[in-house]
Design an enzyme around this catalytic site. Structure first.
Site, PDB file in Angstrom:
ATOM      1  N   ARG A  78      11.670  -0.288  -0.659  1.00 29.71           N
ATOM      2  CA  ARG A  78      11.883   1.120  -1.022  1.00 29.71           C
ATOM      3  C   ARG A  78      11.656   2.018   0.196  1.00 29.71           C
ATOM      4  O   ARG A  78      12.326   3.043   0.352  1.00 29.71           O
ATOM      5  CB  ARG A  78      10.958   1.497  -2.191  1.00 29.71           C
ATOM      6  CG  ARG A  78      11.310   2.823  -2.811  1.00 29.71           C
ATOM      7  CD  ARG A  78      10.633   3.019  -4.154  1.00 29.71           C
ATOM      8  NE  ARG A  78       9.189   3.095  -4.033  1.00 29.71           N
ATOM      9  CZ  ARG A  78       8.346   3.123  -5.069  1.00 29.71           C
ATOM     10  NH1 ARG A  78       8.828   3.086  -6.302  1.00 29.71           N
ATOM     11  NH2 ARG A  78       7.048   3.193  -4.890  1.00 29.71           N
ATOM     12  N   LYS A 179      11.049   8.278  -1.616  1.00 30.93           N
ATOM     13  CA  LYS A 179       9.743   8.942  -1.575  1.00 30.93           C
ATOM     14  C   LYS A 179       9.642   9.829  -0.332  1.00 30.93           C
ATOM     15  O   LYS A 179       8.844   9.576   0.580  1.00 30.93           O
ATOM     16  CB  LYS A 179       8.610   7.908  -1.614  1.00 30.93           C
ATOM     17  CG  LYS A 179       8.269   7.503  -3.055  1.00 30.93           C
ATOM     18  CD  LYS A 179       7.141   6.519  -3.131  1.00 30.93           C
ATOM     19  CE  LYS A 179       5.795   7.164  -3.243  1.00 30.93           C
ATOM     20  NZ  LYS A 179       5.508   7.720  -4.562  1.00 30.93           N
ATOM     21  N   GLU A 215      11.821  12.705 -14.995  1.00 33.35           N
ATOM     22  CA  GLU A 215      10.544  12.068 -14.640  1.00 33.35           C
ATOM     23  C   GLU A 215       9.358  12.897 -15.105  1.00 33.35           C
ATOM     24  O   GLU A 215       9.474  14.097 -15.377  1.00 33.35           O
ATOM     25  CB  GLU A 215      10.445  11.891 -13.122  1.00 33.35           C
ATOM     26  CG  GLU A 215      11.535  10.999 -12.578  1.00 33.35           C
ATOM     27  CD  GLU A 215      11.165  10.406 -11.236  1.00 33.35           C
ATOM     28  OE1 GLU A 215      10.106   9.759 -11.143  1.00 33.35           O
ATOM     29  OE2 GLU A 215      11.935  10.601 -10.302  1.00 33.35           O
TER      30      GLU A 215
HETATM   31  C1  PLP Z   1       8.470  10.678  -8.281  1.00 33.26           C
HETATM   32  C2  PLP Z   1       7.891   9.373  -8.671  1.00 33.26           C
HETATM   33  N1  PLP Z   1       8.400   8.727  -9.751  1.00 33.26           N
HETATM   34  C3  PLP Z   1       7.931   7.527 -10.141  1.00 33.26           C
HETATM   35  C4  PLP Z   1       6.893   6.900  -9.485  1.00 33.26           C
HETATM   36  C5  PLP Z   1       6.406   5.564  -9.944  1.00 33.26           C
HETATM   37  O1  PLP Z   1       6.759   4.568  -9.030  1.00 33.26           O
HETATM   38  P1  PLP Z   1       5.907   3.229  -8.918  1.00 33.26           P
HETATM   39  O2  PLP Z   1       5.871   2.613 -10.271  1.00 33.26           O
HETATM   40  O3  PLP Z   1       6.647   2.392  -7.933  1.00 33.26           O
HETATM   41  O4  PLP Z   1       4.546   3.635  -8.457  1.00 33.26           O
HETATM   42  C6  PLP Z   1       6.314   7.545  -8.376  1.00 33.26           C
HETATM   43  C7  PLP Z   1       5.174   6.929  -7.662  1.00 33.26           C
HETATM   44  O5  PLP Z   1       5.361   6.185  -6.740  1.00 33.26           O
HETATM   45  C8  PLP Z   1       6.830   8.794  -7.948  1.00 33.26           C
HETATM   46  O6  PLP Z   1       6.323   9.423  -6.881  1.00 33.26           O
END
Ligand code: PLP
Length: 336
Positions: A78, A179, A215
């Protein structure tokens, strides 16, 4: 360390891992260095143009027997997508995982024992070199620091209250699916507004139609419909969460529950959801107790954690902590 009073804040540790590119943008061998501030150029791409992003992961103490990571190669991949989107040199996947393993191993004494918490891991990729006109930075830094954090829920799991915000997190073809640091800067105003109004988190709708759920703050959204089907927003402008992917697989393969990844109207959630929850590295699986939309508060599962929500949470945490078998080889041990 006072293991019983850890929150979610920065605690200095022994070392952090640092690697830099040369002026030809080739990554040079990195190393663990004593923990402390880093020097950065005043004209850096990161500070001036937000050419920066990060990952979030955790190391766990698995019943005192071993220290483990959860799907670290997925975080590495990622971060490569982030690099591609923000015109940064991608950090190699194997080097990313090796860096995380070495910094966790060097800071073992900061890993909370048993279920007192976890070691939060923060890999960062930034344009560190100077640039004056808008353009990619002239050199880059990749670093990883860690911080012991307490359990997300102290004193039992509490369903969270969400406010559907008028702000949008991500536009089509924007940067919502990586991210990028700037995504989080832009989320501060909606988040602080919702918190001062008494909510735990915001629920974002899509930027084009302002009707589809996207989200929950920095976590992905799931709803268990009254029909039993589990729905979650499809990829596009959401962050492809690693917890999200794990929950989809556990739902389908372990529990044989039907999952649909698709557009979900907020009205469908309010009318048809029996349970809702969010997923992410920080909160794992968090039950949602209510959603407030245009001034009306909708309670979910009588404000109690839903049954499927808790079954999924238990299974995922059990695999992460090596309490249950790991048929997917998600868990990676940290060698000494
Ligand atoms: C915007 C956002 N959505 C979703 C997630 C959840 O991702 P993950 O399950 O990989 O931590 C995160 C955290 O990393 C995030 O910053």
């Amino acid at each position: 360390m006072d293991w019983d009073n850890l929150g979610f804040k920065v605690v200095p540790t022994k070392t952090l891992y640092v690697a830099r590119t040369d002026e030809n943008l080739q990554w040079q061998p990195g190393a663990c260095v004593p923990y402390g501030p880093l020097e950065i150029h005043p004209a850096s791409g990161a500070l001036n143009y937000g050419q920066s992003g990060f990952e979030g992961m955790k190391a766990f103490d698995a019943a005192g027997r071993s220290v483990v990571l959860f799907r670290p190669h997925d975080n590495a991949r990622r971060m490569q997508q982030l690099a591609e989107r923000l015109c940064m040199p991608p950090y190699p996947v194997d080097d990313f995982v090796a860096a995380v393993l070495s910094v966790v191993n060097e800071n073992r004494e900061f890993i909370p024992p048993g279920d007192k918490g976890s070691l939060y891991i923060r890999p960062v990729l930034s344009g560190s070199g100077p640039v004056l006109g808008v353009g990619p930075a002239s050199s880059y830094i990749f670093y990883v620091f860690v911080s012991p954090v307490g359990p997300y829920f102290k004193g039992g799991i509490r369903p969270i209250d969400l406010l559907v915000t008028d702000y949008h997190r991500a536009a089509p073809n924007g940067t919502g699916n990586v991210k990028a640091a700037g995504n989080y800067a832009a989320s501060l105003k909606p988040l602080t507004g919702a918190k001062s109004a008494g909510y735990d988190e915001v629920l974002y709708l899509d930027a084009r139609e302002d009707i589809f759920v996207e989200e929950v703050g920095a976590a992905n959204f799931f709803a268990v419909l009254k029909s039993g089907v589990i729905v979650t927003p499809r990829h596009g402008s959401i962050l492809p969460g690693i917890t999200r992917d794990s929950i989809i697989r556990l739902s389908m393969e372990h529990f044989s529950w039907q999952v649909e990844e698709r557009d979900i109207e907020i009205h469908e959630v309010l009318g048809e959801a029996a349970e809702c929850f969010s997923t992410g590295t920080a909160a794992v699986v968090t039950p949602i107790g209510s959603i407030t939309y245009r001034g009306a508060r909708h309670a979910l599962s009588d404000g109690k954690p839903g049954e499927k929500t808790m079954a999924l949470r238990d299974r995922l945490v059990g695999i992460q902590r090596k309490k249950y078998p790991d048929p997917y080889s998600w868990v990676v041990e940290v060698p000494r």
